[in-house]
Every structure is written in C-alpha cells, then in structure tokens.
Write a protein that holds these residues in place. Structure first.
Motif, PDB file in Angstrom:
ATOM      1  N   THR A 171       1.105  -1.725   0.428  1.00  0.00           N
ATOM      2  CA  THR A 171      -0.046   0.765  -0.409  1.00  0.00           C
ATOM      3  C   THR A 171       0.755   1.684   0.284  1.00  0.00           C
ATOM      4  O   THR A 171       0.709   2.234  -0.955  1.00  0.00           O
ATOM      5  CB  THR A 171      -1.002   0.101   1.105  1.00  0.00           C
ATOM      6  OG1 THR A 171      -1.610  -0.914   0.965  1.00  0.00           O
ATOM      7  CG2 THR A 171      -1.993   1.529   1.291  1.00  0.00           C
ATOM      8  N   LEU A 172       2.140   1.423   1.090  1.00  0.00           N
ATOM      9  CA  LEU A 172       2.628   2.486   0.713  1.00  0.00           C
ATOM     10  C   LEU A 172       3.545   2.688  -0.333  1.00  0.00           C
ATOM     11  O   LEU A 172       4.192   4.115  -0.998  1.00  0.00           O
ATOM     12  CB  LEU A 172       3.569   2.092   2.252  1.00  0.00           C
ATOM     13  CG  LEU A 172       3.005   2.481   3.098  1.00  0.00           C
ATOM     14  CD1 LEU A 172       4.008   2.691   4.873  1.00  0.00           C
ATOM     15  CD2 LEU A 172       2.356   4.056   3.318  1.00  0.00           C
ATOM     16  N   SER A 173       4.371   1.566  -1.285  1.00  0.00           N
ATOM     17  CA  SER A 173       4.420   1.531  -2.328  1.00  0.00           C
ATOM     18  C   SER A 173       3.275   2.059  -3.481  1.00  0.00           C
ATOM     19  O   SER A 173       4.556   3.337  -4.167  1.00  0.00           O
ATOM     20  CB  SER A 173       5.212  -0.043  -2.798  1.00  0.00           C
ATOM     21  OG  SER A 173       5.621  -0.490  -1.497  1.00  0.00           O
ATOM     22  N   THR A 264      17.076   3.702  -0.500  1.00  0.00           N
ATOM     23  CA  THR A 264      17.395   4.923  -1.992  1.00  0.00           C
ATOM     24  C   THR A 264      16.403   5.861  -2.368  1.00  0.00           C
ATOM     25  O   THR A 264      15.952   6.700  -2.725  1.00  0.00           O
ATOM     26  CB  THR A 264      17.329   3.323  -3.285  1.00  0.00           C
ATOM     27  OG1 THR A 264      18.873   3.063  -2.774  1.00  0.00           O
ATOM     28  CG2 THR A 264      17.628   4.520  -4.310  1.00  0.00           C
ATOM     29  N   LEU A 265      14.734   5.181  -1.837  1.00  0.00           N
ATOM     30  CA  LEU A 265      13.799   5.984  -2.271  1.00  0.00           C
ATOM     31  C   LEU A 265      13.713   7.486  -1.124  1.00  0.00           C
ATOM     32  O   LEU A 265      13.246   8.466  -1.692  1.00  0.00           O
ATOM     33  CB  LEU A 265      12.248   5.081  -2.210  1.00  0.00           C
ATOM     34  CG  LEU A 265      10.914   5.706  -2.605  1.00  0.00           C
ATOM     35  CD1 LEU A 265       9.822   4.475  -2.292  1.00  0.00           C
ATOM     36  CD2 LEU A 265      10.300   6.818  -1.242  1.00  0.00           C
ATOM     37  N   SER A 270      12.402  14.287  -3.037  1.00  0.00           N
ATOM     38  CA  SER A 270      13.010  16.240  -2.703  1.00  0.00           C
ATOM     39  C   SER A 270      11.042  16.814  -2.239  1.00  0.00           C
ATOM     40  O   SER A 270      11.412  17.860  -1.928  1.00  0.00           O
ATOM     41  CB  SER A 270      13.072  17.019  -4.276  1.00  0.00           C
ATOM     42  OG  SER A 270      12.620  16.743  -4.814  1.00  0.00           O
ATOM     43  N   ASP A 271      10.532  15.650  -2.130  1.00  0.00           N
ATOM     44  CA  ASP A 271       9.297  16.047  -1.453  1.00  0.00           C
ATOM     45  C   ASP A 271       8.957  15.345  -0.204  1.00  0.00           C
ATOM     46  O   ASP A 271       9.057  14.355  -0.045  1.00  0.00           O
ATOM     47  CB  ASP A 271       8.105  15.195  -2.567  1.00  0.00           C
ATOM     48  CG  ASP A 271       7.056  16.050  -2.036  1.00  0.00           C
ATOM     49  OD1 ASP A 271       6.387  16.753  -2.450  1.00  0.00           O
ATOM     50  OD2 ASP A 271       6.054  15.487  -1.166  1.00  0.00           O
ATOM     51  N   ALA A 276       8.070  11.023   3.812  1.00  0.00           N
ATOM     52  CA  ALA A 276       7.410  10.626   4.811  1.00  0.00           C
ATOM     53  C   ALA A 276       6.823   9.901   4.494  1.00  0.00           C
ATOM     54  O   ALA A 276       6.681   8.290   5.665  1.00  0.00           O
ATOM     55  CB  ALA A 276       5.995  11.415   5.554  1.00  0.00           C
ATOM     56  N   VAL A 277       6.420   9.258   3.324  1.00  0.00           N
ATOM     57  CA  VAL A 277       5.969   7.418   3.618  1.00  0.00           C
ATOM     58  C   VAL A 277       6.815   6.232   3.379  1.00  0.00           C
ATOM     59  O   VAL A 277       7.307   5.806   3.399  1.00  0.00           O
ATOM     60  CB  VAL A 277       4.976   7.874   1.801  1.00  0.00           C
ATOM     61  CG1 VAL A 277       5.135   6.146   1.188  1.00  0.00           C
ATOM     62  CG2 VAL A 277       4.414   8.632   1.567  1.00  0.00           C
ATOM     63  N   GLY A 278       8.341   7.460   2.705  1.00  0.00           N
ATOM     64  CA  GLY A 278       9.755   6.369   2.890  1.00  0.00           C
ATOM     65  C   GLY A 278      10.107   6.132   3.681  1.00  0.00           C
ATOM     66  O   GLY A 278      10.355   4.876   4.464  1.00  0.00           O
TER      67      GLY A 278
END
Length: 296
Positions: A171-173, A264-265, A270-271, A276-278
C-alpha cells in the motif's frame, strides 16, 4: 506453512524402577544449535537424541534436559572425588578470572556443584541401561512431535503478521508511486524556473551539457525502479511464506533488500510527503525484519 523457532514441550515416563522427565525448549538462532543435558551413564543416548532432533528441526537454539531417577535403587549416593576435584578447580579458576575482570558472580552452592555431570553417582550405573535407552528414545518421539506442533501453531500467527506487513508495504509503495507521479509537473516547473534564471543572467550554456544535467536530474528524481523492485520483493516474500520448508534465511535476506529500496527512495525524494512515506516504509520493514528473525 511457516514455522516459528519458539516452542517448548515437556513429558514424563516410567519403566520398572526408573522414571524420567523431558524438557524441550527452543528459541531463534542463525543455525541449529543443540544443547543437551542428559544422563551420561546411558550408553549412546545423547547421540541418538541429537540425531532425532537434527532430523526433525532445521534451525533454532534447542535446549533439551532429561532427568532420570531410579526409584527402586537402594544404593547410597556417592561422590566421584576425581570429578568433584576437577569441578572445584574449574570454579576457582573462573572466580579468579572474574575477580581480575571486576565481574561479580553469584555464589556457587553445594547443590550447584552436585549438579555437574559425573560429580554425584548413584546406583543407576550398575544397571543394564540398554532397555532403558530404548524406552527413552521411543518416548522422545511424541515430545518432538508436540514441540513441532507448537512451532507450527506459532508459525501460523507469525505468518499472518508478516503477510499484514507485506500488505502495508504494498500500500505504501503504491502511495509513493502516486506521489512521484503527481510531483512530475511540479518538478518540471521548478527545473524550468531554474533554467530561466540561468538564461536571464546572460550566461552561456552548452546545450549538450545542459541536456546531460537535465537527464541526470530526471534519473535522480525517478523512483520507478525502486517501486518496481519493492513490488517484486513483496511477491517473492509471499511466495516464500507459502512454501512448506524453512525459509527464514531467505526472508532475512529479502528484508535487507526491502530496506535498501526504502533507503534509496528516501534519498531520491525532494518532497516532504514522499519522504514521509519512505520513512514509514523503513519503520515497517524494520518491524517485519524483527518478526522474520523468528522464522525457521
């Protein structure tokens, strides 16, 4: 079916004047580590127990204790003076080394000393132990079966936890992919503004160099490969969990690959939303990795 490395089983038995008690416990380990405490006066018993455990178990730190009592023995217990002397000398050496290292040890009691193998002798050694050994090995089978059943039951719960983690990672991906797609226009606008600023300052720009730099920026900002690899890792992990063989080592390696892609993500982001998701991905992967440590 996923099997956990955590389990325990106990059991008791009797034959003629002998009675015994089994205690079998297991926790996680990198390989199969067997630690046995069994009577050394029963010929060949330890080797047979070790072979039976090795046949049934693939990984884990396994502690097995077997206590055998001769209820009908009328012979008094005797001390093996040679064994006692060796144990006392070893204890003195350990205590001296601990004192030199300024390490505090708990006091050793007489009962502790008597518990060392060979110090205390009874009447069992004079008995014919062949039939007793056979009875013990026959009784060990159900103990190992109960131990493996508990491992399997623990494994079912563990598998559900891991599958839930994988679903959350998936889901996060997808969320990261959507955020990356949404920021493309914003990134293009930012790059164009920077380019306009450079051109307005009257600087000469090599078109070839400019094209190379723009291509490099696009590559650095693109997380498509990371998203694709995360999806592939999720599928691979689910396939491993569906297998009926020990897969803990391969899952552990896969968890490292999950973490590599999440790192790596984050480095490419740059956002703030994507970062936050990473970070959420990294935390979730670490939780999954801790659970994987207990998979056989």
């Amino acid at each position: 079916m996923t099997h956990s490395m955590t389990a325990y089983a106990t059991g008791t038995g009797t034959q003629a004047e002998f009675s015994w008690q089994w205690d079998l416990r297991g926790v996680n380990a990198k390989g199969l580590d067997l630690r046995l405490r069994v009577p050394d006066w029963i010929d060949g018993l330890e080797a047979q127990i070790r072979a039976a455990l090795t046949k049934s178990l693939g990984r884990g730190s396994i502690h097995l204790t077997l206590r055998v009592t001769n209820e009908g023995s009328d012979q008094a217990l005797e001390l093996d003076q040679s064994a006692l002397k060796s144990v006392l000398l070893a204890l003195a050496e350990v205590e001296t080394a601990a004192h030199d290292a300024m390490v505090s040890l708990a006091p050793t009691s007489a009962a502790d000393v008597l518990g060392f193998r060979g110090v205390l002798e009874g009447g069992q050694q004079s008995q014919d132990t062949a039939s007793l050994g056979k009875a013990l090995i026959a009784d060990l089978g159900p103990i190992i079966d109960a131990f493996c059943k508990m491992r399997a039951a623990e494994g079912v719960s563990l598998q559900l936890v891991l599958l839930d983690h994988l679903s959350q990672i998936e889901t996060l991906s997808k969320k990261a992919a959507a955020l990356a797609e949404a920021r493309k226009d914003k990134t293009a606008v930012s790059v164009q503004r920077a380019l306009d600023t450079v051109l307005q300052n009257g600087r000469e720009v090599d078109p070839n160099r400019l094209a190379q730099e723009l291509a490099l920026l696009a590559i650095k900002a693109d997380i498509t490969e990371e998203i694709d690899r995360l999806a592939a890792h999720v599928k691979a992990a689910r396939d491993l969990l569906a297998e009926d063989i020990p897969v803990g080592r391969r899952l552990d390696f896969l968890a490292q690959e999950f973490n590599r892609e999440a790192n790596t993500l984050c480095s490419k982001s740059s956002d703030t939303e994507l970062t936050a998701v990473g970070l959420e991905l990294k935390a979730l992967i670490e939780q999954m990795r801790e659970q994987i440590q207990n998979v056989e």
